[in-house]
Design a protein around this motif. Structure first.
Motif, PDB file in Angstrom:
ATOM      1  N   LEU A 206      24.142  10.509  -7.736  1.00  0.00           N
ATOM      2  CA  LEU A 206      23.982   9.334  -6.888  1.00  0.00           C
ATOM      3  C   LEU A 206      23.276   9.776  -5.612  1.00  0.00           C
ATOM      4  N   TYR A 207      22.070   9.253  -5.395  1.00  0.00           N
ATOM      5  CA  TYR A 207      21.237   9.658  -4.272  1.00  0.00           C
ATOM      6  C   TYR A 207      21.278   8.607  -3.170  1.00  0.00           C
ATOM      7  N   THR A 208      21.083   9.061  -1.944  1.00  0.00           N
ATOM      8  CA  THR A 208      20.876   8.168  -0.817  1.00  0.00           C
ATOM      9  C   THR A 208      19.805   8.764   0.080  1.00  0.00           C
ATOM     10  N   ASN A 209      19.042   7.914   0.730  1.00  0.00           N
ATOM     11  CA  ASN A 209      17.964   8.406   1.590  1.00  0.00           C
ATOM     12  C   ASN A 209      18.455   8.590   3.014  1.00  0.00           C
ATOM     13  N   SER A 210      17.819   9.507   3.724  1.00  0.00           N
ATOM     14  CA  SER A 210      18.134   9.750   5.132  1.00  0.00           C
ATOM     15  C   SER A 210      16.862   9.588   5.946  1.00  0.00           C
ATOM     16  N   LYS A 211      16.995   9.644   7.262  1.00  0.00           N
ATOM     17  CA  LYS A 211      15.843   9.424   8.136  1.00  0.00           C
ATOM     18  C   LYS A 211      14.938  10.640   8.245  1.00  0.00           C
ATOM     19  N   SER A 212      15.378  11.785   7.758  1.00  0.00           N
ATOM     20  CA  SER A 212      14.575  13.008   7.837  1.00  0.00           C
ATOM     21  C   SER A 212      14.629  13.720   6.499  1.00  0.00           C
ATOM     22  N   GLU A 213      13.717  14.658   6.310  1.00  0.00           N
ATOM     23  CA  GLU A 213      13.646  15.401   5.063  1.00  0.00           C
ATOM     24  C   GLU A 213      14.758  16.443   4.993  1.00  0.00           C
ATOM     25  N   ASN A 214      15.200  16.735   3.762  1.00  0.00           N
ATOM     26  CA  ASN A 214      16.229  17.743   3.528  1.00  0.00           C
ATOM     27  C   ASN A 214      15.670  18.825   2.628  1.00  0.00           C
ATOM     28  N   TRP A 215      16.366  19.952   2.608  1.00  0.00           N
ATOM     29  CA  TRP A 215      16.000  21.053   1.718  1.00  0.00           C
ATOM     30  C   TRP A 215      17.140  21.302   0.753  1.00  0.00           C
ATOM     31  N   TYR A 216      16.822  21.319  -0.534  1.00  0.00           N
ATOM     32  CA  TYR A 216      17.788  21.703  -1.557  1.00  0.00           C
ATOM     33  C   TYR A 216      17.168  22.837  -2.354  1.00  0.00           C
ATOM     34  N   GLY A 217      17.713  24.052  -2.157  1.00  0.00           N
ATOM     35  CA  GLY A 217      17.092  25.221  -2.764  1.00  0.00           C
ATOM     36  C   GLY A 217      15.739  25.461  -2.150  1.00  0.00           C
ATOM     37  N   ASN A 218      14.704  25.436  -2.968  1.00  0.00           N
ATOM     38  CA  ASN A 218      13.344  25.635  -2.477  1.00  0.00           C
ATOM     39  C   ASN A 218      12.547  24.338  -2.474  1.00  0.00           C
ATOM     40  N   LYS A 219      13.240  23.202  -2.582  1.00  0.00           N
ATOM     41  CA  LYS A 219      12.540  21.935  -2.690  1.00  0.00           C
ATOM     42  C   LYS A 219      12.825  21.062  -1.481  1.00  0.00           C
ATOM     43  N   ARG A 220      11.756  20.500  -0.903  1.00  0.00           N
ATOM     44  CA  ARG A 220      11.894  19.558   0.194  1.00  0.00           C
ATOM     45  C   ARG A 220      12.048  18.155  -0.392  1.00  0.00           C
ATOM     46  N   THR A 221      13.039  17.409   0.072  1.00  0.00           N
ATOM     47  CA  THR A 221      13.282  16.091  -0.462  1.00  0.00           C
ATOM     48  C   THR A 221      13.772  15.172   0.641  1.00  0.00           C
ATOM     49  N   MET A 222      13.527  13.880   0.453  1.00  0.00           N
ATOM     50  CA  MET A 222      13.985  12.876   1.408  1.00  0.00           C
ATOM     51  C   MET A 222      15.297  12.248   0.949  1.00  0.00           C
ATOM     52  N   TRP A 223      15.857  12.761  -0.141  1.00  0.00           N
ATOM     53  CA  TRP A 223      17.096  12.239  -0.688  1.00  0.00           C
ATOM     54  C   TRP A 223      18.193  13.297  -0.615  1.00  0.00           C
ATOM     55  N   SER A 224      19.412  12.877  -0.394  1.00  0.00           N
ATOM     56  CA  SER A 224      20.578  13.740  -0.570  1.00  0.00           C
ATOM     57  C   SER A 224      21.433  13.132  -1.675  1.00  0.00           C
ATOM     58  N   HIS A 225      22.274  13.932  -2.316  1.00  0.00           N
ATOM     59  CA  HIS A 225      22.977  13.410  -3.477  1.00  0.00           C
ATOM     60  C   HIS A 225      24.381  13.988  -3.628  1.00  0.00           C
ATOM     61  N   ILE A 226      25.189  13.287  -4.421  1.00  0.00           N
ATOM     62  CA  ILE A 226      26.478  13.768  -4.898  1.00  0.00           C
ATOM     63  C   ILE A 226      26.512  13.479  -6.400  1.00  0.00           C
ATOM     64  N   MET A 227      27.482  14.081  -7.094  1.00  0.00           N
ATOM     65  CA  MET A 227      27.623  13.804  -8.517  1.00  0.00           C
ATOM     66  C   MET A 227      28.134  12.373  -8.717  1.00  0.00           C
TER      67      MET A 227
END
Length: 488
Positions: free
Chosen positions: A179-200
């Motif tokens: 389940l993803y949600t967007n934030s106002k700034s970019e995030n980093w997950y591992g080596n990937k830049r993304t505008m989404w954060s998530h939980i299971m």
């Protein structure tokens, strides 16, 4: 004998040859030496019996891991990790067992159609990096596939595709939905830049537990299953493989539960898009590009997310000067700073050119007031199917009684059936009455509580009607009195 043993023997021969070659170069002209070196390399290649294929984890400057690398990793973890001597252990949340994979510099043997292949997990550090600036993220990992060159056609043509197909099939079976949600700034997950954060995503709602009229539920279920199998059809008619759903109705009628049931049915991820956190149309496109296939993009309460209703009418009003009304101008500037997403940008997000960047996606809007939405936003082709989530009927009640009380029939059902036809009550309110509040409560007491709530709701509705009629009559008298005075 492993490929490593073969390489050791060949390495000794090569070292001796290079020693002789170094002495030989001192006694011959440079041009002649270069020609001889070329022929020497061809000779080594001719006698070297193996071919090697390298699969890098990252290609070039891309931030996303290679799909081929991940498929190979899953394949080897499942099929060859029992042969490896050094393994890496990964524990997935709520998983009862660890997931093992090959450790770095480990070699395993795989067999395909009677042919042996050697897989090696390797990593390297870029040479341009200084030793003192070394960091674990600088390591470049890759898999090396080595086989005898006489099997080249089978390895390249059949085996590699077999590994990729098996790896992708394993991913489908073991994937965890998010389940993803967007934030106002970019995030980093591992080596990937993304505008989404998530939980299971672990919502328990299914179409079996969904409180809804069975006929309408079956219609929606068939529509979703047909969509999930229509890849070739959408390509044939020249449309992007996506479908829009508009869920509308009063609060508490199960719109969010419907979305969760859709995700569980199709095994899709959910992207919960909060429009008020999106700066402008450009960021909206970035968010769309960053979503994956097999997903549901949801905008809940779209009539409240942004002031998208009636924007075209407001354009004429906005042309009027605001200098004479500084308060209004200040309020407009304040709202403008929050977000600059426009109705046009949202329409392009739904079915413009950028919407074709992915496939097999559902786009869902929910609203409590469908009449407030711009017709262009919900027309067919954008929101293909409109689903009204209405008040609780008797068929919906029977589903809830089965879910909460494990009842399929009861003497009080007839009374409840009659009262539901006379009173509007949402499935959420009915479910609250049917849920036991203590160990002493049984099914009959819960049904009686529901009947009592229905009676109260009916009485409240009657009082509102009476109050409305009284207010209306009073207004009429006031109007009559004012007209009489004018006549006098």
């Amino acid at each position: 004998m492993t490929v490593g043993d073969h390489m050791t023997q060949l390495g000794s021969v090569m070292a001796s040859a290079m020693f002789i070659w170094a002495i030989f170069k001192q006694w011959f002209p440079e041009d002649l030496g270069n020609h001889i070196e070329k022929y020497f390399q061809r000779l080594v290649t001719y006698f070297y019996p193996y071919i090697t294929i390298t699969f890098h984890e990252y290609q070039g400057d891309e931030f996303e891991r290679s799909q081929a690398y991940m498929a190979i990793e899953r394949y080897l973890s499942t099929n060859s990790s029992n042969c490896a001597k050094r393994l890496k252990a990964n524990v997935i949340k709520d998983c009862k067992s660890v997931v093992l994979s090959m450790d770095d510099y480990e070699e395993v043997i795989d067999e395909f159609k009677g042919i042996k292949m050697w897989w090696t997990s390797t990593k390297s550090i870029p040479q341009q990096r200084a030793i003192f600036s070394y960091h674990a993220d600088d390591e470049k990992r890759y898999y090396k596939l080595t086989s005898h060159r006489k099997h080249r056609d089978i390895v390249v043509g059949d085996y590699v595709q077999h590994v990729l197909d098996e790896g992708n099939a394993i991913a489908t079976k073991t994937r965890q939905r998010k389940l993803y949600t967007n934030s106002k700034s970019e995030n980093w997950y591992g080596n990937k830049r993304t505008m989404w954060s998530h939980i299971m995503f672990e919502h328990p709602s299914t179409f079996d537990t969904l409180a809804m009229d069975p006929n309408k539920k079956k219609e929606i279920l068939n529509d979703l299953l047909t969509f999930s199998k229509s890849k070739d059809y959408y390509k044939k008619v020249g449309k992007s493989w996506k479908r829009g759903y508009l869920l509308y109705g009063p609060p508490g009628t199960g719109k969010s539960s419907m979305i969760a049931a859709m995700a569980n049915l199709l095994d899709y991820d959910i992207y919960d898009l909060e429009l008020t956190s999106v700066n402008d149309n450009t960021d909206l496109r970035k968010l769309l590009i960053d979503t994956s296939s097999k997903s549901i993009i949801v905008i809940e309460d779209i009539d409240c997310s942004l002031d998208l209703t009636g924007q075209r009418k407001k354009k004429k009003e906005d042309k009027k000067p605001d200098q004479k009304d500084p308060i209004r101008k200040k309020e407009k500037d304040k709202n403008k700073k929050k977000t600059e997403v426009t109705l046009s940008g949202l329409l392009n997000f739904i079915d413009g050119l950028w919407s074709a960047c992915g496939s097999e996606r559902l786009i869902i809007f929910t609203t409590n007031h469908v009449e407030k939405l711009d017709p262009a936003l919900i027309r067919r082709g954008r929101m293909d199917k409109h689903i009204e989530m209405s008040y609780c009927c008797f068929q919906t009640f029977k589903v809830l009684a089965k879910n909460y009380l494990d009842l399929e029939s009861h003497d009080l059902f007839a009374t409840i059936d009659r009262m539901l036809g006379e009173t509007k009550m949402t499935p959420a309110d009915v479910a609250e009455c049917l849920m036991p509040k203590s160990a002493e409560e049984d099914a009959e007491s819960c049904l009686n509580e529901l009947i009592k709530s229905l009676e109260n709701a009916k009485e409240e509705a009657r009082l509102k009607v009476v109050e409305s009629e009284d207010n209306g009559g009073q207004k009429v008298q006031e109007c009559d009195g004012s007209s009489d005075s004018e006549d006098d």
